[in-house]
Enzyme design. Sequence first.
Site, PDB file in Angstrom:
ATOM      1  N   ASP A 195       0.740  -1.379   0.229  1.00  0.00           N
ATOM      2  CA  ASP A 195      -0.051  -0.114  -0.087  1.00  0.00           C
ATOM      3  C   ASP A 195       0.926   1.266   0.033  1.00  0.00           C
ATOM      4  O   ASP A 195       1.045   1.855   0.874  1.00  0.00           O
ATOM      5  CB  ASP A 195      -0.748  -0.147   1.249  1.00  0.00           C
ATOM      6  CG  ASP A 195      -1.895   1.188   1.343  1.00  0.00           C
ATOM      7  OD1 ASP A 195      -2.164   1.634   0.405  1.00  0.00           O
ATOM      8  OD2 ASP A 195      -2.099   1.192   2.319  1.00  0.00           O
TER       9      ASP A 195
HETATM   10  C1  SPV Z   1      -7.043   1.843   4.280  1.00  0.00           C
HETATM   11  O1  SPV Z   1      -8.059   1.114   4.565  1.00  0.00           O
HETATM   12  O2  SPV Z   1      -6.477   1.653   3.284  1.00  0.00           O
HETATM   13  C2  SPV Z   1      -6.704   3.078   5.250  1.00  0.00           C
HETATM   14  C3  SPV Z   1      -6.858   2.840   6.607  1.00  0.00           C
HETATM   15  O3  SPV Z   1      -6.127   4.114   4.551  1.00  0.00           O
HETATM   16  S1  SPV Z   1      -5.448   2.474   7.118  1.00  0.00           S
HETATM   17  O4  SPV Z   1      -4.969   0.977   6.482  1.00  0.00           O
HETATM   18  O5  SPV Z   1      -5.550   2.394   8.534  1.00  0.00           O
HETATM   19  O6  SPV Z   1      -4.396   3.433   6.828  1.00  0.00           O
HETATM   20 MG    MG Z   2      -5.534   3.617   2.453  1.00  0.00          MG
END
Ligand code: SPV
Ligand code: MG
Length: 560
Positions: free
Chosen positions: A316
Amino acid sequence: MKAIILAAGVGSRLLYLTKHTPKCMIHIKGKPILEHQLDIYKNLQINDINVVRGFAKEQIAAYPGIKFYDNDDYKDNNILASLFYAEKELDNDVIVSYGDTIFEQKNVEKLLPTPPGDITILVELDWKKTYEKKKVNSHKDAEKVVFHGDKLLKIGKHVPSEEANGEFIGIARFTKRGAELLKQTFNELRPTHWDKPFQQASSLRKAYLTDIFQELVNRGHEVNIIPIQGGWLEIDTIEDLKLAGEEIIPKKIAPEVKRALLKKLLAEKGFIRAIESHNSISAIIASNAIHGPEKNSFDAIWISSLTESAAKGHPDIELLGIDSRLHTISEIVEATDKPLIIDGDTGGDPNAFEYFVRKAENLGASAVIIEDKTYPKRNSLDDDSSHSLEDQKIFAHKIKRGKNAHLSKDFMIIARLESLIAGKGMEDALQRAEEYLKAGADGIMIHSKSKSPDEILHFAQEYQKLSKKLGIEKPLVCVPTTYNTIRESELRAAGYHIVIHANHLLRASIKAMQNVCKTILQHERSYDAEEYCCSVEEIFDLVGFSDIKNKEKNFANHNK
Ligand code: SPV
Ligand code: MG
């Protein structure tokens, strides 16, 4: 003879089919259930027809000559109270019928000759057969009847199946005297039992027609039954539609209507429960999920960057290109009638953000949330990353650009504060909230990776003061992933308007998949892994394959 059709209730067991449509307007054999009833009554020269409507009343078509009575309190009452919205029609010989049931004319005809008494109900003798065909073979929702000769003795869902010798099919006739007796009894009970237990109901307000029949019987009045065998169909569940060989045509909502739903729900309910989805199937599962007698469901879908990236095998870190993201969004829009809240990461540079906002808005998404970190961000829950925050003026400018870009008043841009994630503290978060609200943000999300909810509870208090000071009241959002022991009701009480469960469907599927792999490896066969798997038939149902098969079957039958 006149007729009263009771069509005020919500058909919650039909899930998406009746989300926006009253049950009586669901199409069966080419026309709405209500129209089937109207046609029969008219064929039988019953032309004084009255319909009590409530839920989504504007969707009940205006048929010439039909009178409407509005039960606007339909959420807080039940079918007996509904009938009394049309009390003034209870002044003569009258047939009362449930608006979600189809009857063959021959059954209604049985009520037309001089009836055996002043109150007569139609009772199915072969009632158990219908339930045997169902997957969920439950008699509990049947309005069961015990009768002797042609006299009703007991009636209601509570009657034990073993004892019952019939089922009330939702159609009754009252003579003028019978209608008078019904009114007298109801009006006598109203002052004392409106909010007090009445027969099997928690109150008169919440009572079924069967409760008043039982009351009449208990008071020594006669309620007569006329037996029937088949030729009627109550549409309660999607399975009922399938058993009737029907096409299941969900009423799809147009993208612009879906887009407006988030603001609408916020205004109506003041609180939104959102669940993560990362592809169509997870959105379908999320949308179909219901729980408890109140049929609670999620209000919105969160398209998470963490889970969307992971589903594609990526970390991510804002790797996915805009076309890939828009593709996922369009898949999910198609799969659900829920409003979508998109995780927009940092939004990229203001030009890219503008472009994204326009595209997402066009697809029918309701909101995008962007976080005030520098591009490319790292996932906020990663402890090892040092999270660098964007300059707040630059971020505020990006919000303004986004706000100028979208065309519909319904689309929302929500600013996500990463101050607590980056270790910059509460003051920084509040200052940024002020800056972003002034820039036109439609809401604020505060993120935290603390195990305890204390810091976001504290933030909510300060946010309320800030909102008062600025005179800007915008929804507050949180993502309780790490502080997950706090309940939604507590977050709501603390001042939150949107709660996002941000990654749970992907996490759940990963775990189930791991279990299945392990189990098959271990046992050298898949039999032992069945408990972690849904059936193939369930997949067919979820993605509409069963509906297609039904449609083909119907077509083939009609063209025989
Ligand atoms: C996501 O779900 O991608 C978010 C929330 O941005 S977190 O993973 O907690 O950053
Ligand atoms: Mg996110």
